[in-house]
Design an enzyme around this catalytic site. Structure first.
Site, short mmCIF file in Angstrom:
data_model
loop_
_atom_site.label_atom_id
_atom_site.label_comp_id
_atom_site.label_asym_id
_atom_site.label_seq_id
_atom_site.Cartn_x
_atom_site.Cartn_y
_atom_site.Cartn_z
N THR A 1 -5.31 -0.60 54.86
CA THR A 1 -4.89 0.80 55.00
C THR A 1 -4.40 1.35 53.66
O THR A 1 -3.88 0.60 52.84
CB THR A 1 -3.75 0.85 56.04
OG1 THR A 1 -4.31 0.57 57.31
CG2 THR A 1 -3.06 2.19 56.08
N ARG B 1 -8.96 2.45 70.30
CA ARG B 1 -7.66 1.92 69.88
C ARG B 1 -7.09 2.80 68.75
O ARG B 1 -7.79 3.13 67.80
CB ARG B 1 -7.82 0.48 69.40
CG ARG B 1 -6.52 -0.17 68.89
CD ARG B 1 -6.38 -0.07 67.39
NE ARG B 1 -5.22 -0.82 66.89
CZ ARG B 1 -4.79 -0.76 65.64
NH1 ARG B 1 -5.43 -0.03 64.75
NH2 ARG B 1 -3.74 -1.43 65.26
N VAL B 2 -5.84 3.16 68.85
CA VAL B 2 -5.19 3.94 67.80
C VAL B 2 -4.03 3.12 67.25
O VAL B 2 -3.26 2.55 68.03
CB VAL B 2 -4.69 5.30 68.34
CG1 VAL B 2 -3.88 6.04 67.29
CG2 VAL B 2 -5.88 6.15 68.79
N GLY B 3 -3.92 3.05 65.94
CA GLY B 3 -2.84 2.28 65.31
C GLY B 3 -1.66 3.15 64.93
O GLY B 3 -1.57 4.33 65.30
N ASP B 4 -0.76 2.55 64.16
CA ASP B 4 0.48 3.23 63.75
C ASP B 4 0.25 4.37 62.77
O ASP B 4 1.05 5.32 62.69
CB ASP B 4 1.43 2.22 63.11
CG ASP B 4 0.82 1.57 61.87
OD1 ASP B 4 -0.36 1.16 61.92
OD2 ASP B 4 1.51 1.49 60.84
N THR C 1 1.81 -0.14 56.26
CA THR C 1 0.57 -0.90 56.44
C THR C 1 0.90 -2.24 57.08
O THR C 1 1.91 -2.85 56.76
CB THR C 1 -0.16 -1.12 55.10
OG1 THR C 1 -1.24 -2.04 55.33
CG2 THR C 1 0.72 -1.69 54.02
N GLY C 2 0.04 -2.67 57.98
CA GLY C 2 0.27 -3.95 58.66
C GLY C 2 -0.29 -3.88 60.06
O GLY C 2 -1.08 -2.99 60.38
N GLY D 1 -0.58 -2.62 63.26
CA GLY D 1 -0.08 -1.34 63.73
C GLY D 1 0.75 -1.39 65.00
O GLY D 1 1.72 -0.64 65.14
N1 ASP Z 1 -1.72 -0.35 60.20
C1 ASP Z 1 -3.15 -0.30 60.36
C2 ASP Z 1 -3.50 -0.31 61.81
O1 ASP Z 1 -2.91 -1.04 62.57
C3 ASP Z 1 -3.86 -1.43 59.71
C4 ASP Z 1 -3.54 -1.69 58.26
O2 ASP Z 1 -2.43 -1.42 57.79
O3 ASP Z 1 -4.43 -2.18 57.56
O4 ASP Z 1 -4.42 0.39 62.17
#
Ligand code: ASP
Length: 330
Positions: A196, A224-227, A247-248, A250
């Site tokens: 990200t 799917r939706v992330g953070d 980032t991480g 989510g």
């Molecule tokens: N945070 C992002 C997600 O979960 C992934 C990422 O940080 O690479 O969609």
């Protein structure tokens, strides 16, 4: 990158106009994902390419800030640059979903007035961060998703890119590998990399802004939706406290409302930026097994870039200080 090339570029950047006439402190920090390729597997050529990408994005945002641009403009510029770079998991370089599509999330927030815009699970958009900004500026909404967001993009004149624009052999291989092992993965699979991208900035008027953009996780279920797209989870900005881009994994950042938690710890507990970031990244998230990191800037222009993974692609600069680009803990 050859060390000399790197040093020369640093010089150019650090000699750019980094102080404003009224002496206000400018600050810019960005990330290209936490959980980098393990050091042992990162050869000099690849490392150089990542460093170049980070530097190019930092340069673009710093130029905007130094020219008197707003924090909002600067973070959008940085993220657009990284969305166009296939190395990062956002825009062009987005990872594949389980059904071999690309679904992207992005969010932007202005600390001046707490305005925010976000898009989730959008396909065919070259620069989702700009679409998120349009949602903020041209609709009464904060978050739009899927086909509705894409229809809004078409109406707003966005070019819809064909799937080939987002295709890369490397990402496809990642999907095949993740499918074989029946896993949902963060960008690079066995070499765990969260790709990200995001940026935070403080401009000459003291306003803060944050922006984040992602392709999400390899082999994720469609829908799917992330953070990243969730204001308060992966993205947050408030002039009174700080601007954050995460980032991480989510799901953990959503469950801990990570970005807003940093702001809350400053606002209600009086913690410094570093203390608040440390609490969220290395205590709250770590205790839950939430791997990742964030970049942050506070109202005074201090920056913090903590992560609990092996590495986090990152770069930052503040008035009067040198450009910093780093990947691992040292
Ligand atoms: N945070 C992002 C997600 O979960 C992934 C990422 O940080 O690479 O969609």
């Amino acid at each position: 990158m050859h060390p000399l090339t790197c040093a020369a570029n640093f010089h150019i950047l650090s000699s750019m106009n980094s102080t404003t006439r009224d002496g206000a402190k400018l600050a810019l920090a960005l990330h290209g994902g936490a959980g980098t390729i393990p050091r042992a597997q990162l050869n000099a050529e690849r490392e150089g390419a990542y460093r170049d990408g980070l530097q190019q994005a930092l340069r673009r945002g710093w130029q905007a800030l130094s020219d008197g641009g707003t924090a909002l403009d600067a973070v959008e510029e940085v993220v657009r640059e990284m969305e166009d770079n296939p190395l990062f998991n956002a825009g062009r370089g987005s990872v594949f979903t389980h059904n071999e599509k690309h679904e992207m999330d992005a969010a932007i927030m202005s600390g001046k007035d707490l305005q925010a815009g976000a898009v989730a699970a959008v396909s065919g958009i070259k620069n989702p961060i700009t679409l998120a900004r349009r949602v903020m500026e041209q609709t009464p909404h904060v978050l739009m998703c899927g086909s509705g967001a894409e229809e809004f993009a078409r109406e707003a004149g966005f070019e819809i890119a064909p799937p080939e624009y987002f295709f890369s052999e490397f990402r496809y291989e990642q999907l095949m590998e993740a499918r074989r092992e029946d896993e949902v993965r963060l960008d690079h699979s066995s070499v765990k990399k969260f790709g990200t991208v995001g940026a935070v900035a403080r401009d000459a008027r003291g306003h803060l802004a944050a922006a984040t953009s992602t392709g999400g996780m390899t082999n994720k279920r469609y829908g799917r939706v992330g953070d990243t797209a969730i204001i308060g989870a992966g993205t947050y900005a408030d002039d009174k406290t700080c601007a954050i881009s995460c980032t991480g994994v989510g799901e953990f950042f959503i469950r801990t409302v990570a970005a807003y938690d940093v702001a809350c710890l400053m606002k209600y507990k009086g913690l410094t930026l570093d203390e608040a970031c440390e609490q969220v990244v290395n205590v709250t998230l770590r205790e839950m097994g939430g791997e990742g990191g964030l970049v942050a800037v506070d109202h005074a222009g201090n920056v913090s870039l903590p992560f609990n993974s092996e590495g986090m692609y990152r770069a930052w600069i503040t008035s009067g200080s040198e450009v910093q680009i780093a990947i691992y803990h040292d």
